[in-house]
Structure formats: structure tokens, C-alpha cells
Motif scaffolding. Structure first.
Motif, PDB file in Angstrom:
ATOM      1  N   ASP A  38      -9.437  -0.066  -3.673  1.00  0.00           N
ATOM      2  CA  ASP A  38      -9.592   1.282  -3.123  1.00  0.00           C
ATOM      3  C   ASP A  38     -10.692   1.167  -2.071  1.00  0.00           C
ATOM      4  O   ASP A  38     -11.877   1.142  -2.394  1.00  0.00           O
ATOM      5  CB  ASP A  38      -9.979   2.278  -4.215  1.00  0.00           C
ATOM      6  CG  ASP A  38     -10.263   3.666  -3.680  1.00  0.00           C
ATOM      7  OD1 ASP A  38     -10.136   3.869  -2.458  1.00  0.00           O
ATOM      8  OD2 ASP A  38     -10.626   4.553  -4.481  1.00  0.00           O
ATOM      9  N   SER A  81       0.271   3.845   1.432  1.00  0.00           N
ATOM     10  CA  SER A  81       0.188   4.514   2.732  1.00  0.00           C
ATOM     11  C   SER A  81       1.140   3.918   3.757  1.00  0.00           C
ATOM     12  O   SER A  81       1.242   4.414   4.875  1.00  0.00           O
ATOM     13  CB  SER A  81      -1.243   4.430   3.274  1.00  0.00           C
ATOM     14  OG  SER A  81      -1.603   3.088   3.545  1.00  0.00           O
ATOM     15  N   PHE A 100      -5.746  -4.816   6.069  1.00  0.00           N
ATOM     16  CA  PHE A 100      -5.952  -3.948   4.909  1.00  0.00           C
ATOM     17  C   PHE A 100      -7.401  -3.915   4.424  1.00  0.00           C
ATOM     18  O   PHE A 100      -7.918  -2.836   4.105  1.00  0.00           O
ATOM     19  CB  PHE A 100      -5.015  -4.340   3.770  1.00  0.00           C
ATOM     20  CG  PHE A 100      -3.617  -3.809   3.936  1.00  0.00           C
ATOM     21  CD1 PHE A 100      -3.313  -2.493   3.625  1.00  0.00           C
ATOM     22  CD2 PHE A 100      -2.602  -4.617   4.417  1.00  0.00           C
ATOM     23  CE1 PHE A 100      -2.037  -1.993   3.784  1.00  0.00           C
ATOM     24  CE2 PHE A 100      -1.313  -4.133   4.591  1.00  0.00           C
ATOM     25  CZ  PHE A 100      -1.032  -2.812   4.278  1.00  0.00           C
ATOM     26  N   ARG A 123       6.139  -2.005   5.222  1.00  0.00           N
ATOM     27  CA  ARG A 123       5.877  -2.956   4.130  1.00  0.00           C
ATOM     28  C   ARG A 123       6.667  -4.238   4.332  1.00  0.00           C
ATOM     29  O   ARG A 123       6.164  -5.341   4.063  1.00  0.00           O
ATOM     30  CB  ARG A 123       6.212  -2.315   2.780  1.00  0.00           C
ATOM     31  CG  ARG A 123       5.198  -1.280   2.314  1.00  0.00           C
ATOM     32  CD  ARG A 123       5.301  -1.015   0.824  1.00  0.00           C
ATOM     33  NE  ARG A 123       6.552  -0.398   0.444  1.00  0.00           N
ATOM     34  CZ  ARG A 123       6.768   0.923   0.420  1.00  0.00           C
ATOM     35  NH1 ARG A 123       5.789   1.748   0.778  1.00  0.00           N
ATOM     36  NH2 ARG A 123       7.930   1.413   0.057  1.00  0.00           N
ATOM     37  N   GLU A 125      -6.287  -5.104  -7.065  1.00  0.00           N
ATOM     38  CA  GLU A 125      -6.100  -3.749  -6.553  1.00  0.00           C
ATOM     39  C   GLU A 125      -7.394  -3.281  -5.895  1.00  0.00           C
ATOM     40  O   GLU A 125      -8.484  -3.473  -6.440  1.00  0.00           O
ATOM     41  CB  GLU A 125      -5.698  -2.797  -7.680  1.00  0.00           C
ATOM     42  CG  GLU A 125      -4.348  -3.127  -8.306  1.00  0.00           C
ATOM     43  CD  GLU A 125      -3.932  -2.127  -9.363  1.00  0.00           C
ATOM     44  OE1 GLU A 125      -4.748  -1.236  -9.707  1.00  0.00           O
ATOM     45  OE2 GLU A 125      -2.795  -2.224  -9.852  1.00  0.00           O
ATOM     46  N   VAL A 177      -7.676   3.177   3.018  1.00  0.00           N
ATOM     47  CA  VAL A 177      -6.483   2.588   2.397  1.00  0.00           C
ATOM     48  C   VAL A 177      -6.747   2.144   0.958  1.00  0.00           C
ATOM     49  O   VAL A 177      -7.783   1.567   0.650  1.00  0.00           O
ATOM     50  CB  VAL A 177      -5.987   1.387   3.227  1.00  0.00           C
ATOM     51  CG1 VAL A 177      -4.889   0.631   2.490  1.00  0.00           C
ATOM     52  CG2 VAL A 177      -5.469   1.845   4.583  1.00  0.00           C
ATOM     53  N   SER A 178      -5.770   2.406   0.091  1.00  0.00           N
ATOM     54  CA  SER A 178      -5.695   1.765  -1.223  1.00  0.00           C
ATOM     55  C   SER A 178      -4.551   0.759  -1.144  1.00  0.00           C
ATOM     56  O   SER A 178      -3.475   1.082  -0.631  1.00  0.00           O
ATOM     57  CB  SER A 178      -5.425   2.795  -2.320  1.00  0.00           C
ATOM     58  OG  SER A 178      -6.530   3.660  -2.478  1.00  0.00           O
ATOM     59  N   TRP A 179      -4.787  -0.438  -1.644  1.00  0.00           N
ATOM     60  CA  TRP A 179      -3.782  -1.480  -1.478  1.00  0.00           C
ATOM     61  C   TRP A 179      -3.875  -2.493  -2.613  1.00  0.00           C
ATOM     62  O   TRP A 179      -4.816  -2.454  -3.416  1.00  0.00           O
ATOM     63  CB  TRP A 179      -3.946  -2.181  -0.122  1.00  0.00           C
ATOM     64  CG  TRP A 179      -5.302  -2.781   0.109  1.00  0.00           C
ATOM     65  CD1 TRP A 179      -6.491  -2.126   0.261  1.00  0.00           C
ATOM     66  CD2 TRP A 179      -5.614  -4.178   0.197  1.00  0.00           C
ATOM     67  NE1 TRP A 179      -7.518  -3.015   0.459  1.00  0.00           N
ATOM     68  CE2 TRP A 179      -7.020  -4.275   0.433  1.00  0.00           C
ATOM     69  CE3 TRP A 179      -4.851  -5.344   0.140  1.00  0.00           C
ATOM     70  CZ2 TRP A 179      -7.660  -5.501   0.578  1.00  0.00           C
ATOM     71  CZ3 TRP A 179      -5.492  -6.574   0.294  1.00  0.00           C
ATOM     72  CH2 TRP A 179      -6.879  -6.641   0.507  1.00  0.00           C
ATOM     73  N   SER A 205       0.846  -1.184   0.000  1.00  0.00           N
ATOM     74  CA  SER A 205       0.000   0.000   0.000  1.00  0.00           C
ATOM     75  C   SER A 205       0.879   1.231   0.000  1.00  0.00           C
ATOM     76  O   SER A 205       1.921   1.272   0.657  1.00  0.00           O
ATOM     77  CB  SER A 205      -0.904   0.019   1.237  1.00  0.00           C
ATOM     78  OG  SER A 205      -1.562   1.264   1.358  1.00  0.00           O
TER      79      SER A 205
END
Length: 356
Positions: A214, A163, A193, A169, A212, A199-201, A161
Motif C-alpha cells: 500500500d 487501479s 509501481f 495489466r 502486497e 497505488v496499492s499493488w 493492481s
């Protein structure tokens, strides 16, 4: 979702759906309590009466997470409702059974679950049952792409991510790899997550496909769908389609989106506390409200129903009162048992899905 989603977000959506405070409070409490009902020991009373209950969650380190039967009775019906590959009842998909167990947002299975729940509208546990349904329905969005069993499909690779810091990570990769190798249950290998609304991950799933996400978009989709369901349920006119409900107004959607994007913390309890404060400040467009969620203590459903336990004849018992029969705690557990029975006995078999 975590407590900020299942409790406070559910409360706000309930109010936006036209449900008055006391009933909305009950729906939201029940929605969160699904994650808290981890004890299935029977309750004994001092007059010889007793009450049996079931669990709707296990803590992550609970040994029962390694038992297939426990997973079928808890994670599948309450947290990872099977999506039947997006197909309606009577249509049996080709391929492996695991693909049918994968959770999918607003699936045909989820709609039939909601119809089942609505059929209990006149029961004393109706609001508690709808709260349980809102937990499950919200999780069809947040938990999509995972199944409530230990299976290689739930393995996660290349979890990342924007963020997260480089050090974080690395830590996430190590933990995710460990869970993938030892016990890939639900979204465990994806850590928290899926449950963090801001969070976008991305990750690679157990079949090697890159996914992916969002989360803000996903949570907004869940909020819109939940609002329509709650409007439908509140009206009590089940001849009208859920899809024909108006859903969120532009202003309501904007307020929810602002909260989802602005309240950023990895800890769901911290995010929940901020939502509570915003409710006290009247930031969501209705009168300020002091919303609480007490698992234990004098204000909890549990203690209000049972009182304080004491030892009698070498056994822990509770003082019996006729008020217990109409308590929120008993109604919640009545709803929990009703939900699990009818999901496993009626709803899933209509899709050719046999569990537990």
C-alpha cells in the motif's frame, strides 16, 4: 520515488521540520538532482581550470546498467541502500550475500548513513549532502524489497493492481516478464509501481513470495521518518536521538496524506506540476511559494554555475568565474563525491558489505 516525491514532498517535509524556505528549497533540489546527475564528463574552463564529477543515476536504457561496477557505484549507494537484513553493524546474517543488499526501510545502515551526513553539518555543501541523504532515505521505503544489482531476486511475477485496467495489466505483465528475463535490476521488473504514491499493488518476488504493498501508507511512513531526520539535522544537536524528534503534527500528516491520495496520475511529472500548483495556492499550511525545478536553462544550478559553453581550441569550455567555487552545482557534486566515498569506504564495510 519520482520527482513529486523527491522534490516537492521533500520540500514540504523540510518546511514542516522548521527549515526556512531557501534552505528547504536547496535540500529539495539536491534530493531530486540525484536522479538527474547522469553525466560524468569533466568540465573544462577557458582559463585552463577543470572540475571532475561523478554520476548518481543512469537512465533505464543506459548501457552502463548492464555493468556490475556501474551498478555498485550508482544504484546500490544512491537508490537501493543495502539493509543488511535489518541487522545492526557487527552482526553478520546467515545466507546469501544478495539478501544483505536488499533495501529495507529505515535500516541500521540508513541510520549510520544519516549520522555520516550529519557530521558534515558545517560544510558549505551540508544542505546539498542532506538533500542527497533524503533521496536515499526516502528510497529505503519506496524501494524496499529490491536490490541495486542485476539478480534473480529482483524478478517479478504476477504483477497487479486494482487501479489498472485488464488491458493495462496484460501490458504490464508482458513488460515485467521481459525485464525479469533480460535484466532484473532494482525494481525495474515492478515498473513504476513502487514510485506511485496512490497505488496499492502486489507481486511475487524472485524467491516466490507474494508481496502486497500500500504505497500511500509506505510514503506516509517515509514522510514521518524524513521529518524527524530533518528536525534533528536542523537543530544541529546530534546528542538528541532522531527518534526523540516530534515528527509531523496531525494536521501536517493529514495534508500530506490528502495530496498523496488525491494527486493520481501515472506520470510523475504531471503529479509534480500539481504539487507545484498546490504550493502556489498555499494548500500545505504555510505561505504560498513559487517552487521550481529547472534541470537546464538560466534558472538551473548547472547554468548558474558554469554559464554558457563555447568552443575554444576544438574543445567545449565554460567561462571561469570565482563564483563557481561557491555555486550550488559544485557544492552538489562535492557532496555527491563525499557521500559515495564515505558510504563505500566507511559505512557499508562496518556491516561487512564490500562493494565497488
Amino acid at each position: 520515488m519520482q520527482i513529486d516525491g523527491h522534490h516537492t514532498l521533500t520540500y514540504v517535509i523540510s518546511r514542516y521540520a522548521g527549515i526556512e524556505h531557501r534552505l528547504a528549497e536547496k535540500v529539495a533540489y539536491a534530493a531530486q538532482y540525484v536522479d538527474e546527475a547522469t553525466n560524468d564528463n569533466p568540465i573544462y574552463f577557458d582559463n585552463g581550470a577543470m572540475y571532475d564529477r561523478i554520476v548518481s543515476a543512469h537512465k533505464m536504457l543506459d548501457y552502463r546498467n548492464t555493468q556490475n561496477l556501474a551498478n555498485h557505484l550508482v544504484w546500490i549507494p544512491f537508490h537501493f541502500l543495502p539493509g543488511n537484513e535489518g541487522l545492526p553493524s557487527g552482526v553478520e546474517p546467515d545466507g546469501q550475500f544478495i539478501h544483505r543488499l536488499i533495501c529495507r526501510p529505515d535500516s541500521w545502515v540508513a541510520r549510520d548513513m544519516l549520522t555520516m551526513v550529519a557530521s558534515h553539518w558545517g560544510q558549505p555543501y551540508a544542505a546539498h549532502l542532506m538533500g542527497i541523504a533524503m533521496h536515499v532515505y526516502a528510497d529505503t521505503f519506496a524501494h524496499q524489497g529490491f536490490a541495486g544489482v542485476i539478480h534473480d531476486y529482483n524478478k517479478v511475477d504476477n504483477l497487479g493492481s486494482s487501479s489498472s485496467s485488464l488491458l493495462q495489466r496484460i501490458k504490464n505483465d508482458l513488460l515485467s516478464d521481459s525485464i525479469s528475463a533480460s535484466s532484473p535490476l532494482g525494481h525495474g521488473a515492478a515498473l513504476s509501481f513502487p514510485d506511485r504514491p496512490y497505488v496499492s499493488w502486489a507481486y511475487k518476488n524472485g524467491e516466490g513470495n507474494t508481496i502486497e504493498r500500500d504505497n500511500t501508507t509506505i510514503f506516509l511512513q517515509a514522510a514521518e521518518a524524513m521529518c524527524k531526520v530533518l528536525q534533528w539535522w536542523n537543530q544541529g544537536d546530534f546528542e538528541v536521538s532522531i527518534d526523540n524528534q516530534r515528527g509531523l503534527t496531525t494536521e501536517q500528516r493529514s495534508k500530506i496524506e490528502h495530496a498523496l491520495r488525491t494527486i493520481k496520475n501515472d506520470d510523475g511529472e504531471v503529479r509534480h506540476a500539481i504539487w507545484i500548483e498546490w504550493l502556489r495556492e498555499g494548500r500545505f499550511g504555510f505561505d504560498p511559494v513559487d517552487l521550481t525545478f529547472d534541470i537546464d536553462g538560466e534558472n538551473s544550478w548547472k547554468q548558474q554555475a558554469r554559464g554558457r559553453g563555447f568552443v575554444q581550441g576544438g574543445q567545449l569550455v565554460y567561462p571561469y568565474s570565482k563564483a563557481f567555487l561557491d555555486s550550488d552545482w559544485k557544492h552538489f557534486h562535492d557532496a555527491l563525491k563525499t557521500y559515495r566515498l564515505e558510504i563505500i569506504r566507511d559505512v557499508l564495510p562496518a556491516y561487512g558489505i564490500c562493494i565497488a
